[in-house]
Design an enzyme around this catalytic site. Structure first.
Site, PDB file in Angstrom:
ATOM      1  N   LYS A 119       0.810  -1.222   0.000  1.00 38.05           N
ATOM      2  CA  LYS A 119       0.000   0.000   0.000  1.00 38.05           C
ATOM      3  C   LYS A 119       0.844   1.274   0.000  1.00 38.05           C
ATOM      4  O   LYS A 119       0.461   2.282  -0.604  1.00 38.05           O
ATOM      5  CB  LYS A 119      -0.959  -0.015   1.197  1.00 38.05           C
ATOM      6  CG  LYS A 119      -2.062  -1.067   1.105  1.00 38.05           C
ATOM      7  CD  LYS A 119      -2.989  -0.977   2.295  1.00 38.05           C
ATOM      8  CE  LYS A 119      -4.164  -1.940   2.179  1.00 38.05           C
ATOM      9  NZ  LYS A 119      -3.763  -3.347   2.213  1.00 38.05           N
ATOM     10  N   GLU A 199      -2.645   6.510   8.294  1.00 37.17           N
ATOM     11  CA  GLU A 199      -3.014   7.664   7.504  1.00 37.17           C
ATOM     12  C   GLU A 199      -4.194   8.367   8.157  1.00 37.17           C
ATOM     13  O   GLU A 199      -4.942   7.774   8.938  1.00 37.17           O
ATOM     14  CB  GLU A 199      -3.356   7.268   6.067  1.00 37.17           C
ATOM     15  CG  GLU A 199      -4.560   6.358   5.932  1.00 37.17           C
ATOM     16  CD  GLU A 199      -4.778   5.884   4.502  1.00 37.17           C
ATOM     17  OE1 GLU A 199      -3.870   6.061   3.666  1.00 37.17           O
ATOM     18  OE2 GLU A 199      -5.850   5.331   4.220  1.00 37.17           O
ATOM     19  N   ARG A 293      -5.391  -7.715  -8.958  1.00 37.59           N
ATOM     20  CA  ARG A 293      -5.929  -9.068  -9.097  1.00 37.59           C
ATOM     21  C   ARG A 293      -7.399  -9.002  -9.487  1.00 37.59           C
ATOM     22  O   ARG A 293      -7.972  -7.930  -9.615  1.00 37.59           O
ATOM     23  CB  ARG A 293      -5.801  -9.806  -7.764  1.00 37.59           C
ATOM     24  CG  ARG A 293      -6.462  -9.041  -6.608  1.00 37.59           C
ATOM     25  CD  ARG A 293      -6.499  -9.867  -5.348  1.00 37.59           C
ATOM     26  NE  ARG A 293      -6.886  -9.104  -4.163  1.00 37.59           N
ATOM     27  CZ  ARG A 293      -8.123  -8.806  -3.803  1.00 37.59           C
ATOM     28  NH1 ARG A 293      -9.134  -9.177  -4.591  1.00 37.59           N
ATOM     29  NH2 ARG A 293      -8.373  -8.131  -2.696  1.00 37.59           N
TER      30      ARG A 293
END
Length: 660
Positions: A119, A199, A293
């Site tokens: 990420k 975050e 994916r």
């Protein structure tokens, strides 16, 4: 070299199970590709339609790269499709399969997986492309102190995320410093790499919008419009929509444009989903992550475009380009709406009333809807027993409903849920019925916090809908496949249980020359008790004293008894159960695998302290004490052992009681 060379696929191993395995097998069959499916006892229905079915010893094999490489070599496999899940995002898996077995893993290749599956690296890609991102830690960490400093700097709430998590795992919303330590610890434990970052949380009024991207690896990319996945719990999607029902198409078009920019910059190959948080009121949006994916919700994109993106994926892997891989050839303008609306409803084996805990048991019977615009993706097959255990995801089926307008597709979804029945385990059908009937859903105003904020109201609405359904002949016909006597079986086995075993052949019975020898069996540890469906244990076998064997021999074994009868069903755990009427009993409110017990007898605990941690589908859930006092008893269950709902975790004597 960042991915295998493209080449024809002749033998495809599906390294997954459940509905996604059956989904991939169906498309591979249409392409005349030979398929190999792996399965374990009690969970084999997904393998029925494969060309070849390979039994593996345990659920752990599905994640064992060494074992999968060995299977690929043994069966001359030339490609592996991991579906979705951890292996589908593992650069190591893709690279090792190619380097050690010359087997292609269908997907974007290890180069892109390494750059987007992480990420933090995906955030860097967004920043390079001038795509908005929220404030975040710049490096991953396993230190709680690093996250504490970040929270103090940017203010709460913050989101803590595993850098390599997926399916809602490794993600925790931290609203204040008091809840930070526990949340970060659980996120770290759910991360395969044990690394997290944090975050600034974007939670009020934000919607979860994701863009389906397809690339040829040479910088040519296209989109298949967007999906909206705002209705979620614990960051696990429950209901998905295509297209988004955010009415500002110019805002959505900006999001799609940024997704294309990132995909083109990275020369993306194969399927990828670029995810964003979008606020329709403030017009803000932030890049969230890339899922490199196939997605669980790919079905609704297929439905609105009448295309097969698994086929697209397999054809791209074999050398096709964007013009000849099966994509629709009409223009797809981001500001315009696609020709249809589609809703996916995930039906799971979960007890919604008990904190959405996994419901373990054997599927007794099921009925799914049919009709125009209804698609059902499931691994369940009548006549093939399926058992829900803590080993796998709780997803039983996906209902995909498609119509030409939003009002029509919502009405059709309500009807489809009315026509759905599953017995043997608890499901989330009640809350799904509540969701699709709620005015907020019909008006398209649900943000990412909506489901959890309105949980009780939605559940009550769904239950009223369920109970108001008139009884019918169908309800009488659709009954459990097991008899009540068997379904209620509760055979207890404990350490130290022992039996004498006499095995007599028919010839010996007739001759009556001598008494048959007697063996002795003793249980030393119960590993899993789902008797009569499954019993696994460590045992000692003592052989009889025969002339050829002057001294009895005792040999340790591990035994696994697996039922081959469709009438056998799972039984409850052998551990002591909590008494709901006794306030000192701290019960485990959901089934799963015991990760660790955090208290010992004699410890003093305060209300809200964690007694133990139980894993469900790779999510670590805490069991807390509702009272303060002294721990007077702790479960004998061992780490890694399965425990049922209602298992007694500890006894906590109240502060007054402990002083008596």
């Amino acid at each position: 070299m960042s991915r295998p060379p493209r080449r024809p696929i002749n033998r495809l191993l599906i390294a997954n199970r459940g509905e996604i395995a059956t989904r991939i097998i169906s498309t591979a069959c249409e392409l005349s590709v030979e398929t190999y499916a792996i399965y374990i006892s009690g969970d084999a229905s997904h393998a029925v339609r494969a060309t070849h079915a390979i039994k593996v010893p345990s659920a752990a094999t599905f994640m064992d790269v060494d074992a999968l490489i060995k299977i690929a070599k043994t069966h001359n496999i030339d490609a592996v499709h991991p579906g979705y899940g951890f292996l589908s995002e593992s650069a190591e898996f893709a690279k090792r399969m190619w380097e050690e077995a010359e087997v292609m893993v269908v997907g974007p290749g290890w180069g892109i997986l390494a750059g987007t599956g992480d990420k933090l690296k995906a955030r860097l890609l967004a920043e390079e492309c001038n795509v908005p991102v929220s404030l975040a830690l710049e490096t991953s960490t396993s230190s709680i102190e690093d996250v504490q400093r970040f929270g103090a700097q940017v203010g709460y709430p913050i989101m803590v995320k595993a850098v390599d998590g997926g399916g809602g795992r490794g993600i925790r919303l931290v609203r204040d410093e008091a809840s930070l330590v526990s949340a970060v610890k659980r996120a770290i434990e759910e991360s395969p790499s044990k690394q997290v970052f944090a975050e600034k949380a974007a939670i009020n009024g934000f919607r979860h919008v994701e863009v389906q991207i397809i690339g040829d690896g040479c910088g040519n990319v296209t989109h298949l419009w967007e999906r909206e996945c705002s209705i979620q719990r614990r960051y696990q999607k429950v209901v998905e929509l295509a297209p988004s029902i955010v009415q500002d198409r110019k805002l959505i078009a900006r999001v799609i444009k940024d997704a294309l920019k990132m995909a083109q910059h990275s020369q993306y190959f194969s399927l990828g989903t670029f995810e964003f948080l979008v606020n329709p009121t403030t017009k803000e949006y932030y890049f969230l992550e890339v899922n490199p994916r196939l997605q669980v919700e790919h079905t609704i994109t297929e439905s609105i475009l009448i295309t097969d993106i698994v086929k697209v994926q397999l054809l791209l892997a074999q050398g096709a380009g964007l013009s000849n891989c099966g994509l629709p050839n009409h223009a797809r303008k981001a500001e315009a709406l696609p020709p249809a609306y589609s809703i996916q409803l995930r039906i799971t084996s979960e007890n919604v009333q008990s904190n959405w805990s996994l419901s373990i048991g054997k599927i007794g019977s099921f009925q799914f809807p049919a009709g125009n615009g209804i698609r059902v993706d499931t691994h369940l097959i009548n006549g093939h027993p399926s058992v829900v255990s803590a080993d796998f995801d709780s997803l039983l089926a996906k209902l995909i409903i498609t119509a030409s307008s939003w009002p029509e597709v919502t009405r059709k979804a309500q009807r489809a849920l009315d026509d759905t029945k599953i017995s043997g385990v608890k499901t989330n059908l009640d809350i799904l019925r509540g969701i699709v009937a709620h005015p907020d859903f019909l008006h398209g105003t649900c943000d990412t916090q909506w489901l959890e904020a309105n949980h009780q109201e939605l559940l009550q609405l769904g239950q009223r809908i369920s109970t108001s359904r008139p009884s019918s002949l169908g309800d009488e016909i659709v009954g459990p496949l097991t008899s009540p006597a068997i379904a209620s079986s509760n055979m207890l086995f404990r350490k130290g249980d022992a039996w004498s075993i006499i095995l007599t052949s028919p010839d010996a019975q007739k001759s009556k020359i001598q008494a048959p020898p007697t063996h002795h069996l003793e249980l030393t540890r119960v590993l899993r008790n789902d008797f009569p469906h499954l019993l696994a244990a460590e045992i000692l076998i003592t052989s009889p004293n025969l002339p050829s064997n002057s001294q009895p021999q005792t040999t340790p074994y591990t035994i696994e008894l697996t039922s081959t009868s469709a009438s056998a069903s799972a039984a409850t755990s052998h551990h002591r159960r909590a008494n709901p009427a006794d306030p000192s009993h701290i019960g485990v409110p959901f089934p799963g695998k015991l990760v660790e017990v955090l208290v010992d007898e004699g410890d003093m605990v305060r209300e809200g302290d964690v007694i133990c941690v139980v894993q469900q589908m790779k999510m670590e859930l805490e069991v807390r004490t509702p009272r303060s006092g002294r721990v007077t008893w702790v479960t004998e269950a061992e780490d890694g052992e399965e425990v049922n709902e209602g298992t007694l975790a500890a006894i906590v004597a109240g502060e007054k009681e402990s002083r008596l």
